[in-house]
Design an enzyme around this catalytic site. Sequence first.
Site, mmCIF file in Angstrom:
data_model
loop_
_atom_site.group_PDB
_atom_site.id
_atom_site.type_symbol
_atom_site.label_atom_id
_atom_site.label_comp_id
_atom_site.label_asym_id
_atom_site.label_seq_id
_atom_site.Cartn_x
_atom_site.Cartn_y
_atom_site.Cartn_z
ATOM 1 N N GLU A 1 0.393 -2.373 12.407
ATOM 2 C CA GLU A 1 0.679 -3.808 12.346
ATOM 3 C C GLU A 1 1.133 -4.382 13.688
ATOM 4 O O GLU A 1 1.473 -5.564 13.765
ATOM 5 C CB GLU A 1 1.716 -4.069 11.254
ATOM 6 N N LYS B 1 2.366 1.040 15.915
ATOM 7 C CA LYS B 1 3.567 0.980 15.083
ATOM 8 C C LYS B 1 3.692 2.210 14.197
ATOM 9 O O LYS B 1 4.758 2.807 14.072
ATOM 10 C CB LYS B 1 3.543 -0.281 14.211
ATOM 11 N N GLN B 2 2.589 2.588 13.554
ATOM 12 C CA GLN B 2 2.614 3.662 12.560
ATOM 13 C C GLN B 2 1.228 4.287 12.480
ATOM 14 O O GLN B 2 0.268 3.750 13.006
ATOM 15 C CB GLN B 2 3.014 3.107 11.199
ATOM 16 N N TRP C 1 0.830 -1.210 0.000
ATOM 17 C CA TRP C 1 0.000 0.000 0.000
ATOM 18 C C TRP C 1 0.864 1.259 0.000
ATOM 19 O O TRP C 1 0.370 2.360 -0.246
ATOM 20 C CB TRP C 1 -0.953 0.000 1.185
ATOM 21 N N ASP C 2 2.155 1.092 0.280
ATOM 22 C CA ASP C 2 3.096 2.218 0.259
ATOM 23 C C ASP C 2 2.960 3.017 -1.038
ATOM 24 O O ASP C 2 3.015 4.251 -1.044
ATOM 25 C CB ASP C 2 4.542 1.723 0.347
#
Length: 789
Positions: free
Chosen positions: A493, A606-607, A350-351
């Site tokens: 994640e 995580k993000q 998905w980046d």
Amino acid sequence: MIVYDSGKEEYQNWMVVESEFSPYHLGKFESIFSLGNGYMGLRSATEEFYYGETRDWLVNGTFNKADPTEVTELPNLADVTQVDLYIDGERFSLEKGKVFGYQRELNLKDAELIRSFQWESPHGKRFEFKFRRFVSLAHRHVVGMRIEVKSLTHEADLRIVSCINGQTTNTGAQHFLNGVPRIYDQDLLEYVQTTNDSNVDVVIHSRHELLKNGQLGDVTRSMLMARRKVGVEFSLHLMPNDNLTLEKMNTVYTSRDQDVPNSEELKRFGLKQVRNLSNYDLLFEKHRQAWLDQVWNRYQVEIDSENPFDQLAMRFSIYHMTVMTPAHDERMGIGAKGLSGEGYKGHSFWDTEIFILPFFTYSNPKVARSLLTYRYLGLESARQKAKENGYEGAMYPWEMAFPDDGEATPLYGDIDIVTGERSKIWSGMIEQHITADISFAIYQYVQVTGDQAFLDEYGYEIVLDSARFWASRLEWQADRGRYEIHDVIGPDEYKEHVNNNAYTNYMAYFNLKLAIRYVDELKKSNQELYEKLNQLLNIEDAYPNWLEKVEKIYLPQPNEVGIIPQDDTYFNLTQIDLSKYKQQTQARTIYKDYNQEQINGIQVTKQADVLILLYLLEQTFLKDDVHFNQQLKKNNFDFYEPRTLHDSSLSLSTHAILASELGDLDLAYDLFKHASDIDLGPNMTSSNDGIHAASIAGIWSIAIFGFAGVRLTDSGLTVQPNLPKEWRKLSFNIEWHSETLHIVVTHDEVSISKSSDHLLKLSINQVEYKLANDLTVPLVKTSVINNKL
């Protein structure tokens, strides 16, 4: 060890320099100095061998599965870059003797790698060396190399061994059958290899030209051949002040190439091409001009900052986005490490859609279209994945390689520190938001470019079939009277097997709403296409199902203090002191203390997860539907930022953009610097496996979407500048509906110009204007009356 200010005059803020050789930090510079042109990527190992080096030469779209127990990956081609030099019979190495004036520099402007130094042998003989290398943007199949050696003090015997080395692997995995070597005219090398599973043919040629004191001179040539290796050895004698120049011009062609007339004649075609190549200087000049015309003159991003590193970082960002992107072929995507290393096996995540594609959507729509077409070519495999998992429609792979390969995510990852066993990788099965992410990227692309033809040919079908997946994925909860989505991984994640991840639920809602919107448009504007898609996707039955379900999807709402729960259990998780991990110099150090199951039970992210949801949906027609106002953004930013470790480097750009929008410019600028430092900074181990593609794209995004405040809204283009105090001016080009806009932002005003006189409506600081040719708006409480609507 890294110098950022060595560039002078026309090369000021264009040079990244390694000022001292260290055999302990090879990976850092191999990655950040990597060369490429989107067709291929060449990791920048030195010509001479060192223990611990990684020589990678990757050609996009050549995926292969080395073994049935492994997933497909980009195979490491036979190496052409290693050239061994022997002086008086001893192999040259910087680990022996003395080194003076060492400098290896990546010239971002010219996309050339240059290494120069003087070296004194253990026997007191002194030499001058210069190595140059480029991967051509003008001739995508060409790698140019030049080696210059001058004897400064003594006579010496010099031997040079140059090969095509097919003994390379992907960290031990061999992807090729035994290659077929050949030598023409004593020093023109050929190596033909074929992948052992996907049957991709690769033809490599290396042509040599050696001059002594500018002449052909007295040089002895010997042909070499070994297992999976073919080479040539040059022997000559140097007197004091003698110099030699060796040019090694390399080409690579594969049976996947679209520009090769006949793949059956690949070897003959490649041989003809390498023989017709001109010398290093002429080829390099065409390459340098291509970078100027296709890249730097197109994007024109200039930062006037009290920290010149900021301008260098921006150019580093654009450089790497250019070298890693397959602009030449819509059958290929962008790997999470670009083409700079074997990390993530060259797979697309998905980046691309959420973090990298916006650069191209706003700056080079032709490339953005190609990258989205790659997803269209993967639609059949997405349908197959949905079917295999018991769903309808199209369910996109979390990791994608060949478009028709299906899911490419490995099943296992790192060792679990508690059990000692391999950790299961669940992303390929339950990280499903990528399907909606692709639909969002299509929406964003079409809104920015106005490319209706793409929507007709590809976009509608992807969005509508993605909606069919989400409609089948929803789970009815009779006791609550709503649809929910259970057992997923969201962008965070560190939380596996959660229910009602806010990002996933809202993006599924968006995907369904967008499909409904597109069906309504098609019925009105293109009945013929609607009928075609109806026959393919059975829209007549799907549409009422979407209408019924979309209004009953559970969308997690803000709690009493205005915070959207990341998932059903996040607020109830154990809280620990995260300061140790927030201050880490390496990512994912939390795994040294906890395993995945334990991290699942900790209130740590995580993000960016909820925060990226707020950022994305505000750009759509759902902005008012979900009421994501500024106060809600601030509440969630203040809650989630301290809990987010940014253990994925892609996270920083989202937090920086929102911090800028919320007026915390000091934090936004700190996050910009952090994103810039991920690869370009002084941490010597951060990039060993390759550069961080999404983070590098984020450098551009923070500047344009954060500090310049450029944003897509449902009503059109908006600009709300908010420069950090460290920046005096930011200027750049973007494209909007086929118009190239040049925007200049200072603390006092914003100026926008374009070449045509076609009126463009846009909003600056929430005031609407009409732009004909040029427009300047003071960033104070005054208005430009003659341009104001």
